[in-house]
Structure formats: structure tokens, C-alpha cells
Write an enzyme that holds these catalytic residues in place. Sequence first.
Site, mmCIF file in Angstrom:
data_model
loop_
_atom_site.group_PDB
_atom_site.id
_atom_site.type_symbol
_atom_site.label_atom_id
_atom_site.label_comp_id
_atom_site.label_asym_id
_atom_site.label_seq_id
_atom_site.Cartn_x
_atom_site.Cartn_y
_atom_site.Cartn_z
ATOM 1 N N ASP A 96 48.319 3.418 14.931
ATOM 2 C CA ASP A 96 47.199 4.269 14.138
ATOM 3 C C ASP A 96 47.403 5.643 14.269
ATOM 4 O OD1 ASP A 96 46.332 1.332 13.839
ATOM 5 O OD2 ASP A 96 44.497 1.873 14.298
ATOM 6 N N THR A 155 32.168 0.704 14.603
ATOM 7 C CA THR A 155 31.924 0.804 16.069
ATOM 8 C C THR A 155 31.952 2.349 16.412
ATOM 9 O OG1 THR A 155 34.597 0.881 16.351
ATOM 10 C CG2 THR A 155 33.199 -1.316 16.248
ATOM 11 N N ASP A 209 51.987 -0.555 14.269
ATOM 12 C CA ASP A 209 50.658 -0.481 14.649
ATOM 13 C C ASP A 209 50.435 0.783 15.186
ATOM 14 O OD1 ASP A 209 47.771 -0.984 14.195
ATOM 15 O OD2 ASP A 209 47.839 -2.072 16.378
ATOM 16 N N TRP A 231 41.440 2.967 30.082
ATOM 17 C CA TRP A 231 40.695 2.971 28.970
ATOM 18 C C TRP A 231 39.309 3.580 28.609
ATOM 19 C CZ3 TRP A 231 44.126 0.673 25.486
ATOM 20 C CH2 TRP A 231 43.359 0.302 24.548
#
Length: 588
Positions: free
Chosen positions: A322, A174, A320, A490
Site C-alpha cells: 500500500d 478506521t 500489497d 505495531w
Amino acid sequence: MRRLMMTATVSLLAMTVAQADVTEQDLANDQANTSQIVTNGMGRHLQRYSPLETLNKNNVKNLMPAWAFSLGGEKQRGQETQPLVYDGMMYITGSYSRLYAIDLKTGEEVWQYDARLPEGILPCCDVINRGAAIYGDKIYFGTLDARIVALDLKTGDVVWRKKIANYKEGYSYTAAPLIVKGLVITGNSGGEFGIVGEVQARDADTGEIVWTRPVIEGHMGTFKGEESSMTGTLNATWPGDMWKTGGGATWLGGSYDIETDTLVFGAGNPAPWNSWLRNAGEPTGDNSGDNLYAASRIGINPDNGEIKWHFQTTPREGWDFDGVNEVVAYTDKSGNKRFATADRNGFFYVLNREDGAFVNAYPFVQKISWAEGIDENGRPIYVENNRPGNPASAADGKKGETVFAVPSFLGGKNWMPMAYSQKTGNFYVPSNEWGMDIWNEPITYKKGAAYLGSGFTIKPLFEDYIGSLKAIDPDTGEVKWEYKNEAPLWAGVMTTAGGLVFTGTPEGKFLALDDETGEVLWSFQTGSGIVGQPITWEQDGEQYVSVISGWGGAVPLWGGEVAKKVNYLNQGGTLWTFKLPKQLASSN
């Protein structure tokens, strides 16, 4: 595959007075050349800063729409692209692996490429695409079935198409590719499926692989078709065979620091999420449970794929968090060459650019619960009772103790890129204030199936806001100002020499803020949530700004109680372009 051509008149017009092919020098000088944007991040260092100052605090109120372009069809969700601008054209990617060429003056489509996606693709976090890369006479982008495609820049015809990995095993792609020294460099996505993170470098002309570098220890890299070197040391920080499905997806793409000749890629969460299965539940004192190189930033030699250095932000990762967030190269106020990265785990890190060594770290979100802080070596000081419990210790062996952890697994900051201003010396970080109930469960690996071993529910920390755009001094960690938003932020951020900070909100507002105070100076309602990345450039003596609007991404899919707060937002797919007319440029 589908390619739509507009009229011959439009096509010929767009090809008239064509510029030369995009060179390595063009990529290196991208920030300084304000008439074009040929790199993701508006420069290889990812600062997302423009030296343009025609548009400024005094006249930004006169910014007005120039044209809008609809991506069309029913594929209206999750538009996260950063546009590229070159030779009178704008290039954007769209959800479901589409690529568009648009006439820069009129906003009319010149060509479109629509990837033929197979049944059964397994994208983790929506059907998004974050952008393309231009080099020579080609444009490159990745697809949700884990392929990389090279198209003719002027016609959209396929030049070559190569497989990065097997989508049936959970792989996808992506990110915007990275171009360095004639190589197209890609990562991969799919960390929730027990894949193995890897960086691949291909010849830009042919698509043939030059080198590969897995980012989980025990896996072998390649160079010119032969095995080169192992990543790390087998079983040094992974137990048994867990490394074989160790995660660490390199899903956001990387950056290139030309001064140290280093690629910098981030590696995502180790797999599975359940850290007890990775023998990382209890500290041992010898770092044997760190699960390298997951949740790390990794410096790579672009010529052969060898690892130069690594810095792991969250060893023994179990939430999680990352380690993929972008690494931005800058020079601090004392003249030191630094990297900065705002991690999912809630800490803002400053590293040395020569070797990736730890310099400092600061919390940039509130109520962090999983760690008390970061020690002098850059390792977290864990709050051990805030690690999700071990299912093996539960009476029924099915569910470990639930903890409330801050930040949530969607991070203090997720993929959405921050920006650095050379004018103020501050970073502008889109962050979110939220936590999660999280628990561990038993799990075994099955190819192509989710490999989590955890359950979770995200919850907001405060009643009045979740999103928080923060201006941060990287020398001190001081938050200079904060813009609060009811819904999560976002979208990407951009700064300019005109003293402006641009970003968007899920509520659809495209905003320009004062870089010194955070005051909103201009706002435009785009009709759908903004999760894209703004850009600015100069054309015919006028300054333009573009951003794509189209709500989607991970929040509505994974957001738990937060998702319920934003489920009224409309999806969309519109590229908005604004300009400051010459006659209004001097207006106060």
C-alpha cells in the site's frame, strides 16, 4: 447506539470553567500548545514531537502511573487509538467503534458513545479505530460500517451521522478524521474487496458533502453536488474495466501542510493483488501498467478536491505494498521544506513539499528482494523474477509460481506512525524484518467478497527478532541506531525535546529510549500488547504521558508463521496515564 453517563457530580465538574470552541488556529498551533492535543499526530504535520523537556533522560526513571482506565466489556482487542486532550478531558476511541470522554485528572469516565454496528461488517484487519478529531464544540470519528459521526464534545449526544460508503460492498472506516478550513475530511477502507479509494470533505457543522475525490483514474469527482473533474485519464494506466473495482483505499487518513495549503493522502493497493490481471505483469516502457493512483501519495487542494500532484511509490504493484503510510512535513538540515514517508515496500522516501517531486529514497529494512533500488526519477528498479508468477502460465491455470518476497505484505512499515525529532533531525521508524511466500491465483470480482487473487504466508527473516525501531537520518538514509524486538512492532512512536523516544511492544512493554543512542531508559509492563499511539502534555506544571494497551490489529489475523510466534499474547483494553511528579522532576 449506547451512551453511558457517570454521576452528575463528575459531569458538572468536567464542564466547569469550559474553554472556548476549538478553532482553526488551535489546530495549527497544536504542537506549540503543550497543555492540549487536538490533532492526530500531535500537530498537522504528523511529527509526533513535543517541545516539552521537563521529562528528560535523567529523570524519566521517575515516571510513574497516575491512573488507568479500562474500556470494559468483552471488546478487548486491537486498541490503536491516539488520545486527544482538551479542556480537562481526554478522548479516546476503542475497538468496535466506541468513543470515550475521560476526566483528565481522575481517569473517570464522563460519557461513552457505542456505535450500533450492523451484522455483516467487513473489516479487513481487525475491529480497530485509530482516533477522533475535535473542532468547534464537536468531536468526530468513523465507524466500521463506513460512517462518520459528529458528537457534542461535552455530552456525547449525536449531532449528525453520515454514510461514507456501503459497508455491504466491503467499505469500512478506521482512521482519525482530518479537520481543515471547517471541513471534516475522511478516506475509506476496504482495499481487499475491490472498492474504490476516495477522499470526502464535509461541512463540519452539518455533515453535508462539499467535495469528493476518488483516487483511481477514470472515476469522477464532485464539488458542491455537481461533477467536477475526472481523476486521471480513463484507461491511461488501467486496462478495460479494471478501474471500476480498482482498490486504492485511503484507509489511513491524511495530513495537511499549511505552508503549501495541501492535503496529502495515501492510496492503498490496487485491486486485485494479482498484478497480471491488471495488465501490469510485464514492463512496457510507457508506464501504461502503473495503475494510477493506487500505491501513491496524492496532493489535494482542500478547497475543491482537485489533485495537485501525485507520487507513486510502487507502480505495477503486485505484493500489497500500500501507499498509505503517513507523510510527515519537516525542514531538513539545509533549510529545505520536505515530506518524508516510510513505505510498506521497504524504502524511505524524501519528497519536495511544493510539488511532491522525488528527492531521494533509501532502504530501511534488510534483504529487500522485489527491487534492486530506486532510480533517479523515484521509480523502483524491479527484480522481475521476484514478481509472483502468472497463473495463466501454469499448467493447470490455478496457481502461478511462488516467490519469496521481502518485505512481506504487512510491510517494512505498516500503519504505525513514525516520529520526527526537531532536536536530533532524525526520524524514528517502527519497522519489521519479515518476508513472505506469495503466489497469484485466478480471481473475478464479486461485490462484498474478498478480491485478492493471491495467497501468502509471512515468515520472519531472523531467528532472534522481527521488530526494529530505527533512528534514520533523512538526509543520508543512515541508520543511527536500532532497537530490536522479538515480536513485530505495531505501535506508534513519539519524540520529545527532553531527548526521549516513546513506543510500545506486543509483549506489553511501554518504553522510553534515548533519542541519540537507543538505550532503554524506562520500561513499564502494561499487561497487554501495545499497538496504540503515545502522547504527552503538561498539566498543573507536571508532564504526563499516555498510551493505550490492547493487543490486536493485523498481525494476529494475517501474520502466518509470525502470528504463531505471538499467539500467546493477551488481548486487552486499558488506557495508561503516567506523570513525572514535581518533586522528582529535578532528580537525577
